[in-house]
Design a protein around this motif. Structure first.
Motif, PDB file in Angstrom:
ATOM      1  N   VAL A  43       0.773  -1.093   0.063  1.00  0.00           N
ATOM      2  CA  VAL A  43      -0.008  -0.133   0.030  1.00  0.00           C
ATOM      3  C   VAL A  43       0.860   1.429  -0.121  1.00  0.00           C
ATOM      4  O   VAL A  43       0.583   2.312  -0.670  1.00  0.00           O
ATOM      5  CB  VAL A  43      -0.717   0.100   1.245  1.00  0.00           C
ATOM      6  CG1 VAL A  43      -1.829   1.102   1.249  1.00  0.00           C
ATOM      7  CG2 VAL A  43      -1.809  -1.172   1.294  1.00  0.00           C
ATOM      8  N   ALA A  44       1.864   1.229   0.786  1.00  0.00           N
ATOM      9  CA  ALA A  44       2.870   2.387   0.738  1.00  0.00           C
ATOM     10  C   ALA A  44       3.694   2.729  -0.508  1.00  0.00           C
ATOM     11  O   ALA A  44       4.031   3.721  -0.550  1.00  0.00           O
ATOM     12  CB  ALA A  44       3.746   2.156   1.953  1.00  0.00           C
ATOM     13  N   ALA A  45       3.624   1.743  -1.402  1.00  0.00           N
ATOM     14  CA  ALA A  45       4.409   1.904  -2.712  1.00  0.00           C
ATOM     15  C   ALA A  45       3.182   2.222  -3.923  1.00  0.00           C
ATOM     16  O   ALA A  45       3.654   2.240  -5.063  1.00  0.00           O
ATOM     17  CB  ALA A  45       5.042   0.678  -2.923  1.00  0.00           C
ATOM     18  N   ALA A  46       1.842   2.163  -3.415  1.00  0.00           N
ATOM     19  CA  ALA A  46       0.939   2.520  -4.451  1.00  0.00           C
ATOM     20  C   ALA A  46       0.813   3.875  -4.902  1.00  0.00           C
ATOM     21  O   ALA A  46       1.246   4.712  -4.354  1.00  0.00           O
ATOM     22  CB  ALA A  46      -0.348   1.830  -3.778  1.00  0.00           C
ATOM     23  N   PRO A  47       0.144   4.192  -5.982  1.00  0.00           N
ATOM     24  CA  PRO A  47       0.031   5.563  -6.500  1.00  0.00           C
ATOM     25  C   PRO A  47      -0.641   6.316  -5.763  1.00  0.00           C
ATOM     26  O   PRO A  47      -0.617   7.544  -5.601  1.00  0.00           O
ATOM     27  CB  PRO A  47      -0.674   5.403  -7.757  1.00  0.00           C
ATOM     28  CG  PRO A  47      -0.468   3.767  -8.169  1.00  0.00           C
ATOM     29  CD  PRO A  47      -0.077   2.933  -7.039  1.00  0.00           C
ATOM     30  N   TYR A  48      -1.578   5.827  -4.927  1.00  0.00           N
ATOM     31  CA  TYR A  48      -2.481   6.437  -4.059  1.00  0.00           C
ATOM     32  C   TYR A  48      -1.941   6.392  -2.526  1.00  0.00           C
ATOM     33  O   TYR A  48      -2.604   6.992  -1.726  1.00  0.00           O
ATOM     34  CB  TYR A  48      -3.981   5.678  -4.228  1.00  0.00           C
ATOM     35  CG  TYR A  48      -3.805   4.325  -3.825  1.00  0.00           C
ATOM     36  CD1 TYR A  48      -3.710   3.709  -2.802  1.00  0.00           C
ATOM     37  CD2 TYR A  48      -4.021   3.431  -5.117  1.00  0.00           C
ATOM     38  CE1 TYR A  48      -3.529   2.266  -2.444  1.00  0.00           C
ATOM     39  CE2 TYR A  48      -3.920   2.116  -4.920  1.00  0.00           C
ATOM     40  CZ  TYR A  48      -3.661   1.393  -3.863  1.00  0.00           C
ATOM     41  OH  TYR A  48      -3.613   0.096  -3.533  1.00  0.00           O
ATOM     42  N   ALA A  49      -0.832   6.234  -2.398  1.00  0.00           N
ATOM     43  CA  ALA A  49      -0.203   6.106  -0.947  1.00  0.00           C
ATOM     44  C   ALA A  49      -0.171   7.412  -0.214  1.00  0.00           C
ATOM     45  O   ALA A  49      -0.444   7.595   0.976  1.00  0.00           O
ATOM     46  CB  ALA A  49       1.196   5.649  -0.887  1.00  0.00           C
ATOM     47  N   ALA A  50      -0.093   8.581  -0.997  1.00  0.00           N
ATOM     48  CA  ALA A  50      -0.237   9.860  -0.301  1.00  0.00           C
ATOM     49  C   ALA A  50      -1.627  10.257   0.020  1.00  0.00           C
ATOM     50  O   ALA A  50      -2.007  10.505   1.219  1.00  0.00           O
ATOM     51  CB  ALA A  50       0.372  10.861  -1.327  1.00  0.00           C
ATOM     52  N   ARG A  51      -2.526   9.788  -0.522  1.00  0.00           N
ATOM     53  CA  ARG A  51      -3.937   9.886  -0.406  1.00  0.00           C
ATOM     54  C   ARG A  51      -4.242   9.107   0.931  1.00  0.00           C
ATOM     55  O   ARG A  51      -5.131   9.396   1.950  1.00  0.00           O
ATOM     56  CB  ARG A  51      -4.984   9.576  -1.338  1.00  0.00           C
ATOM     57  CG  ARG A  51      -4.913  10.709  -2.492  1.00  0.00           C
ATOM     58  CD  ARG A  51      -6.003  10.472  -3.168  1.00  0.00           C
ATOM     59  NE  ARG A  51      -5.917   9.465  -4.431  1.00  0.00           N
ATOM     60  CZ  ARG A  51      -6.862   8.626  -4.945  1.00  0.00           C
ATOM     61  NH1 ARG A  51      -8.047   8.607  -4.472  1.00  0.00           N
ATOM     62  NH2 ARG A  51      -6.400   7.699  -5.519  1.00  0.00           N
ATOM     63  N   PHE A  52      -3.661   7.976   0.951  1.00  0.00           N
ATOM     64  CA  PHE A  52      -4.036   6.906   2.104  1.00  0.00           C
ATOM     65  C   PHE A  52      -3.513   7.532   3.345  1.00  0.00           C
ATOM     66  O   PHE A  52      -4.121   7.686   4.489  1.00  0.00           O
ATOM     67  CB  PHE A  52      -3.458   5.616   1.677  1.00  0.00           C
ATOM     68  CG  PHE A  52      -3.665   4.231   2.448  1.00  0.00           C
ATOM     69  CD1 PHE A  52      -4.629   3.640   1.986  1.00  0.00           C
ATOM     70  CD2 PHE A  52      -3.095   4.314   3.794  1.00  0.00           C
ATOM     71  CE1 PHE A  52      -5.208   2.419   3.191  1.00  0.00           C
ATOM     72  CE2 PHE A  52      -3.406   3.162   4.770  1.00  0.00           C
ATOM     73  CZ  PHE A  52      -4.517   2.380   4.084  1.00  0.00           C
ATOM     74  N   GLN A  74      -2.875  10.790   4.067  1.00  0.00           N
ATOM     75  CA  GLN A  74      -3.545  11.672   4.345  1.00  0.00           C
ATOM     76  C   GLN A  74      -4.878  11.203   4.990  1.00  0.00           C
ATOM     77  O   GLN A  74      -5.324  11.889   6.267  1.00  0.00           O
ATOM     78  CB  GLN A  74      -3.651  12.699   3.298  1.00  0.00           C
ATOM     79  CG  GLN A  74      -4.014  14.129   3.455  1.00  0.00           C
ATOM     80  CD  GLN A  74      -5.750  14.003   2.968  1.00  0.00           C
ATOM     81  OE1 GLN A  74      -6.247  13.475   2.040  1.00  0.00           O
ATOM     82  NE2 GLN A  74      -6.526  14.948   3.794  1.00  0.00           N
ATOM     83  N   ALA A  75      -5.517  10.544   4.461  1.00  0.00           N
ATOM     84  CA  ALA A  75      -6.699  10.119   5.084  1.00  0.00           C
ATOM     85  C   ALA A  75      -6.647   9.517   6.540  1.00  0.00           C
ATOM     86  O   ALA A  75      -7.516   9.485   7.340  1.00  0.00           O
ATOM     87  CB  ALA A  75      -7.523   9.352   4.090  1.00  0.00           C
ATOM     88  N   PHE A  76      -5.625   8.422   6.570  1.00  0.00           N
ATOM     89  CA  PHE A  76      -5.911   7.641   7.781  1.00  0.00           C
ATOM     90  C   PHE A  76      -4.666   7.961   8.779  1.00  0.00           C
ATOM     91  O   PHE A  76      -4.697   7.167  10.107  1.00  0.00           O
ATOM     92  CB  PHE A  76      -5.721   6.202   7.417  1.00  0.00           C
ATOM     93  CG  PHE A  76      -6.574   5.739   6.192  1.00  0.00           C
ATOM     94  CD1 PHE A  76      -7.929   6.088   6.368  1.00  0.00           C
ATOM     95  CD2 PHE A  76      -6.401   5.124   5.143  1.00  0.00           C
ATOM     96  CE1 PHE A  76      -9.264   5.903   5.529  1.00  0.00           C
ATOM     97  CE2 PHE A  76      -7.257   4.560   4.175  1.00  0.00           C
ATOM     98  CZ  PHE A  76      -8.647   5.100   4.690  1.00  0.00           C
TER      99      PHE A  76
END
Ligand code: HEC
Ligand code: HEC
Length: 423
Positions: A163-172, A174-176
């Motif tokens: 998850v930390a390497a995924a394209p949406y990691a920054a959004r993840f 920030q959200a959680f």
């Protein structure tokens, strides 16, 4: 529908609590700032659902098996049970559509409902998967994420790294992330949020559009052809199809759209898959089958529930699937052993009038009926209408009636998937 808002709050409280009681080495209870919104959870859930990067091999996403274009079930190119070039990936169960799955409710061994069961015990219902072994979509999501035959994450840390390497990691992040902390510092929390994001995403409108032609018919905005209308009548006729008892087609008294499943557990005696070796004939009881592993799928009795384990009356029972979008499927029943919708319907009519059509022969020439069940569970196979033959031995449904039922079932395809159904 479940209030998604309340659910998110409850889950956040649970996560905060689990941190609070985690032991002396842990920091104290975290003060959460802004809670992630349903929109954030849904968007991240959707991104993760389509991301093969969450699997160990980097090739398998949730969407590989649950294609959004075919009602989140297998598409025309996905073998069901799943199989790919890797023999370690061979699945044993048909891939369900995830549409309308959110309404299954928690598993309960005893269902008592004034409207449905008129106060009597309707038996076990609910839960996720064919055997109801996960109570929530959150728990369910962990199964494919960590199963070696599916997405194959070795442990929570492995998934958190992906998850930390995924394209949406920054959004993840920030959200959680709690204030002042990085959620990626705690793999347990990452996985808890991943699971919750899947659960919330699976309640998004695309998982329950209720816009099949039949829904429009119920709303007075579409008509059914004569064959479809005859099919509906047979479907509801307790002496003919009797499908209504397990796959309800009527609105509830409160006006809720029909789900085409009562989420009950029944043994229909689906045939054993032809590519498997026959069930061990020395199998006396379900317990004896344990060593044979995936080659014997005993359903509800082996779902890990106290009280049901190894009771032969629960073995071979699977949760009734919804018939919404059933015309999109290419393999039917929990083991995918039947390969056309017409055959699935014909099975109900002729299982007990012409068993040789469905089951193999034994060495002595006799038909090995219910050949995917241990002998001790055969007495518990459902034998009511439509399985029960007419008094003169003929099937409840003739060929023309089976065609009408199939015509009716084809009206249950959601509007966005209708092109796939026409293929
Ligand atoms: C390799 C194919 C495959 C992949 C990948 C996969 N699933 Fe599934 N899914 C299945 C099968 C097969 C079942 C039925 C499992 C059972 O009965 O034990 C299932 C069941 C489910 C169910 C229960 C549906 C119901 O009606 O009870 C949900 C929800 C679900 N999957 C969500 C997901 C999510 C979320 C992912 C990704 C994290 C995922 N699946 C990945 C094949 C797959
Ligand atoms: C006593 C309850 C019961 C009745 C009556 C019943 N069904 Fe089912 N149905 C089930 C269960 C349980 C399954 C799943 C069994 C399994 O996979 O082992 C199922 C599965 C199916 C499937 C396969 C769906 C899939 O996704 O694989 C179809 C199609 C179907 N039923 C149609 C019908 C029709 C048409 C009728 C009436 C002629 C009918 N059923 C009557 C309980 C019932």
């Amino acid at each position: 529908m479940r209030p998604a808002r309340a659910l998110v709050r409850g889950a956040v409280a649970a996560l905060a609590l689990s941190t609070a009681f985690a032991g002396a080495a842990e920091p104290g209870p975290r003060a959460y700032g802004d809670r992630p919104s349903v929109a954030q959870l849904t968007a991240l859930g959707r991104a993760m659902f389509n991301d093969p990067g969450l699997s160990a091999g980097g090739r398998l996403a949730c969407a590989s098996c649950h294609d959004p274009a075919t009602a989140f079930g297998p598409n025309a190119h996905t073998p069901s049970p799943f199989a790919d070039a890797d023999p370690g990936h061979a699945g044993t169960r048909a891939i369900p559509s995830l549409r309308y799955a959110q309404f299954a409710g928690r598993f309960t061994e005893h269902t008592v409902d004034d409207e449905e069961t008129h106060g009597a015990d309707g038996g076990p219902t609910g839960g996720f998967t064919w055997d109801g072994r996960a109570d929530t979509a959150r728990e369910q999501a962990r199964i494919p994420l960590f199963d070696a035959r599916e997405m194959g994450n070795a442990d929570e840390a492995a998934l958190a790294r992906r998850v930390a390497a995924a394209p949406y990691a920054a959004r993840f992040r920030q959200a959680f992330s709690p204030p002042g902390c990085d959620v990626f510092g705690d793999a347990k929390q990452v996985v808890a949020w991943v699971a919750l994001a899947f659960e919330v995403y699976e309640q998004a409108p695309e998982f329950a559009p209720f816009d099949s032609r039949y829904d429009r018919f119920l709303a007075g905005r579409a008509t059914l052809s004569p064959a479809e209308r005859r099919g509906l009548a047979l479907y509801r006729d307790a002496a003919k199809g009797n499908c209504e008892t397990c796959h309800p087609s009527r609105r509830s008294s409160s006006g809720r759209a029909p789900l085409f499943t009562d989420a009950g557990f029944i043994a229909v005696g689906a045939p054993r898959r032809a590519d498997l070796p026959p069930l061990d004939p020395s199998l006396r009881s379900p317990v004896a089958s344990r060593a044979r592993g995936a080659e014997v799928d005993l359903g509800l009795c082996r779902a890990g529930r106290t009280g049901l384990a190894d009771d032969p009356s629960f073995c071979g029972r699977f949760r009734t699937p919804t018939l919404r979008n059933v015309a999109l499927r290419a393999s039917f029943f929990h083991n995918g052993s039947v390969h056309s919708l017409r055959d699935a319907v014909a099975f109900y009519a002729t299982r007990d009038t012409d068993p040789a059509r469905w089951y193999p022969r034994r060495a002595d020439g006799g038909v090995h009926a219910y050949d995917d069940l241990p002998p001790g569970s055969v007495p518990y196979v459902d034998r009511e209408v439509p399985f029960e033959p007419l008094p003169d031995g003929r099937p409840r449904l003739d060929d023309a009636e089976i065609d009408d039922l199939v015509a009716f079932l084809r009206t249950l395809t959601d509007a966005d998937a209708a092109p796939a159904a026409a293929r």
